[in-house]
Design a protein around this motif. Structure first.
Motif, PDB file in Angstrom:
ATOM      1  N   ASP A   5      -5.276   4.098  -7.344  1.00 39.99           N
ATOM      2  CA  ASP A   5      -4.825   3.261  -8.457  1.00 39.99           C
ATOM      3  C   ASP A   5      -4.418   1.900  -7.909  1.00 39.99           C
ATOM      4  O   ASP A   5      -3.963   1.789  -6.768  1.00 39.99           O
ATOM      5  CB  ASP A   5      -3.649   3.912  -9.184  1.00 39.99           C
ATOM      6  CG  ASP A   5      -3.323   3.221 -10.510  1.00 39.99           C
ATOM      7  OD1 ASP A   5      -4.240   2.621 -11.116  1.00 39.99           O
ATOM      8  OD2 ASP A   5      -2.158   3.274 -10.926  1.00 39.99           O
ATOM      9  N   ILE A   6      -4.578   0.879  -8.745  1.00 36.79           N
ATOM     10  CA  ILE A   6      -4.153  -0.469  -8.389  1.00 36.79           C
ATOM     11  C   ILE A   6      -3.304  -1.006  -9.530  1.00 36.79           C
ATOM     12  O   ILE A   6      -3.732  -1.029 -10.679  1.00 36.79           O
ATOM     13  CB  ILE A   6      -5.354  -1.393  -8.126  1.00 36.79           C
ATOM     14  CG1 ILE A   6      -6.127  -0.877  -6.919  1.00 36.79           C
ATOM     15  CG2 ILE A   6      -4.899  -2.831  -7.920  1.00 36.79           C
ATOM     16  CD1 ILE A   6      -7.371  -1.636  -6.580  1.00 36.79           C
ATOM     17  N   ASP A   7      -2.088  -1.399  -9.203  1.00 38.51           N
ATOM     18  CA  ASP A   7      -1.151  -1.990 -10.168  1.00 38.51           C
ATOM     19  C   ASP A   7      -1.053  -3.474  -9.840  1.00 38.51           C
ATOM     20  O   ASP A   7      -0.291  -3.872  -8.959  1.00 38.51           O
ATOM     21  CB  ASP A   7       0.209  -1.291 -10.040  1.00 38.51           C
ATOM     22  CG  ASP A   7       1.256  -1.852 -10.984  1.00 38.51           C
ATOM     23  OD1 ASP A   7       0.997  -2.868 -11.667  1.00 38.51           O
ATOM     24  OD2 ASP A   7       2.364  -1.284 -11.020  1.00 38.51           O
ATOM     25  N   LYS A  50       1.759  -5.572  -7.833  1.00 35.37           N
ATOM     26  CA  LYS A  50       1.108  -5.720  -6.531  1.00 35.37           C
ATOM     27  C   LYS A  50       1.286  -4.477  -5.675  1.00 35.37           C
ATOM     28  O   LYS A  50       1.835  -4.519  -4.580  1.00 35.37           O
ATOM     29  CB  LYS A  50       1.598  -6.979  -5.822  1.00 35.37           C
ATOM     30  CG  LYS A  50       1.133  -8.236  -6.564  1.00 35.37           C
ATOM     31  CD  LYS A  50       1.084  -9.500  -5.780  1.00 35.37           C
ATOM     32  CE  LYS A  50       0.106  -9.637  -4.707  1.00 35.37           C
ATOM     33  NZ  LYS A  50      -1.093 -10.377  -4.957  1.00 35.37           N
ATOM     34  N   LYS A  51       0.760  -3.357  -6.199  1.00 39.33           N
ATOM     35  CA  LYS A  51       0.808  -2.089  -5.480  1.00 39.33           C
ATOM     36  C   LYS A  51      -0.577  -1.438  -5.516  1.00 39.33           C
ATOM     37  O   LYS A  51      -1.233  -1.436  -6.546  1.00 39.33           O
ATOM     38  CB  LYS A  51       1.834  -1.144  -6.096  1.00 39.33           C
ATOM     39  CG  LYS A  51       3.278  -1.648  -5.967  1.00 39.33           C
ATOM     40  CD  LYS A  51       4.249  -0.637  -6.484  1.00 39.33           C
ATOM     41  CE  LYS A  51       5.649  -1.149  -6.544  1.00 39.33           C
ATOM     42  NZ  LYS A  51       6.283  -1.493  -5.319  1.00 39.33           N
ATOM     43  N   VAL A  52      -0.973  -0.911  -4.368  1.00 40.94           N
ATOM     44  CA  VAL A  52      -2.234  -0.194  -4.234  1.00 40.94           C
ATOM     45  C   VAL A  52      -1.888   1.218  -3.772  1.00 40.94           C
ATOM     46  O   VAL A  52      -1.268   1.391  -2.720  1.00 40.94           O
ATOM     47  CB  VAL A  52      -3.172  -0.878  -3.213  1.00 40.94           C
ATOM     48  CG1 VAL A  52      -4.431  -0.056  -3.006  1.00 40.94           C
ATOM     49  CG2 VAL A  52      -3.530  -2.291  -3.672  1.00 40.94           C
ATOM     50  N   TYR A  53      -2.256   2.209  -4.567  1.00 44.01           N
ATOM     51  CA  TYR A  53      -1.955   3.609  -4.269  1.00 44.01           C
ATOM     52  C   TYR A  53      -3.169   4.246  -3.613  1.00 44.01           C
ATOM     53  O   TYR A  53      -4.274   4.179  -4.158  1.00 44.01           O
ATOM     54  CB  TYR A  53      -1.579   4.357  -5.552  1.00 44.01           C
ATOM     55  CG  TYR A  53      -0.318   3.806  -6.179  1.00 44.01           C
ATOM     56  CD1 TYR A  53       0.924   4.324  -5.828  1.00 44.01           C
ATOM     57  CD2 TYR A  53      -0.364   2.761  -7.096  1.00 44.01           C
ATOM     58  CE1 TYR A  53       2.085   3.824  -6.385  1.00 44.01           C
ATOM     59  CE2 TYR A  53       0.790   2.247  -7.658  1.00 44.01           C
ATOM     60  CZ  TYR A  53       2.023   2.779  -7.301  1.00 44.01           C
ATOM     61  OH  TYR A  53       3.174   2.270  -7.845  1.00 44.01           O
ATOM     62  N   VAL A  81       0.869  -1.170   0.000  1.00 42.59           N
ATOM     63  CA  VAL A  81       0.000   0.000   0.000  1.00 42.59           C
ATOM     64  C   VAL A  81       0.910   1.225   0.000  1.00 42.59           C
ATOM     65  O   VAL A  81       1.770   1.367   0.873  1.00 42.59           O
ATOM     66  CB  VAL A  81      -0.936  -0.005   1.223  1.00 42.59           C
ATOM     67  CG1 VAL A  81      -1.805   1.245   1.235  1.00 42.59           C
ATOM     68  CG2 VAL A  81      -1.810  -1.258   1.214  1.00 42.59           C
ATOM     69  N   ILE A  82       0.721   2.093  -1.003  1.00 38.50           N
ATOM     70  CA  ILE A  82       1.606   3.238  -1.215  1.00 38.50           C
ATOM     71  C   ILE A  82       0.841   4.539  -0.975  1.00 38.50           C
ATOM     72  O   ILE A  82      -0.249   4.739  -1.510  1.00 38.50           O
ATOM     73  CB  ILE A  82       2.148   3.256  -2.672  1.00 38.50           C
ATOM     74  CG1 ILE A  82       2.682   1.883  -3.110  1.00 38.50           C
ATOM     75  CG2 ILE A  82       3.164   4.371  -2.867  1.00 38.50           C
ATOM     76  CD1 ILE A  82       3.916   1.424  -2.430  1.00 38.50           C
TER      77      ILE A  82
END
Length: 168
Positions: free
Chosen positions: A149-151, A155-158, A106-107
């Motif tokens: 945003d979801i990448d 595997k990154k959730v902004y 989670v970013i």
């Protein structure tokens, strides 16, 4: 790839129906075409294949080869079933499978602030359950206002959480 990444829950086998081995089934991904073989887990966590003999989407009933009577079918009830991720249809725009988001970083402001440990969708608004780097578990409404945003590839959730969220 780990087993967890290769196989995902695609539905649940509920109770029996009738005396010929039919079972009630619930399929989770929308527009999912059931493959000829699905899997359940045994007590040790190993995947056991089940060959589909017949399936009625309209009735929500399934029957497996070798499970042609009530007693055999009872052994399968109340169990989740799994399929290979490659068998899932691509998700629709702005939708994701749970396995694509679980364990994602989670970013916030270019800094990792935690990991997604669960998605709670029991209420009208789904929530991301995030284990933060300060060892606190926080809930974030899974809405565009907060989840920017979801990448899924990385595997990154902004996120942009509401004011005061980090002090909860």
């Amino acid at each position: 790839m780990t087993v967890k990444e290769e196989m995902v829950i695609a539905g649940k086998i509920h109770g029996t129906h009738g005396v010929r081995g039919d079972l009630k089934i619930e399929i989770f991904p929308p527009n999912f075409k059931l493959p000829p073989v699905i899997h359940i887990k045994d007590r040790e966590g190993n995947f056991i294949p089940l060959e589909v003999e017949s399936y009625s989407k309209k009735k929500g009933l399934i029957k497996f080869k070798g499970y042609d009577d009530l007693e055999k079918a009872k052994k399968l009830k109340h169990r989740y079933f799994y399929v290979e991720t490659s068998k899932l249809p691509p998700p629709e725009k702005d939708t994701f499978y749970e396995y694509q988001i679980l364990d994602a970083d989670v970013i916030y402001k270019d800094k990792v602030v935690g990991k997604v440990i669960k998605i709670d969708d029991r209420l009208s608004t789904a929530y991301l359950i995030i284990k933060c780097t300060d060892d606190k578990t926080r809930h974030l409404p899974f809405i565009k206002e907060f989840v920017k945003d979801i990448d899924t590839q990385n595997k990154k959730v902004y996120i942009t959480p509401p004011e005061g969220w980090f002090s909860l």
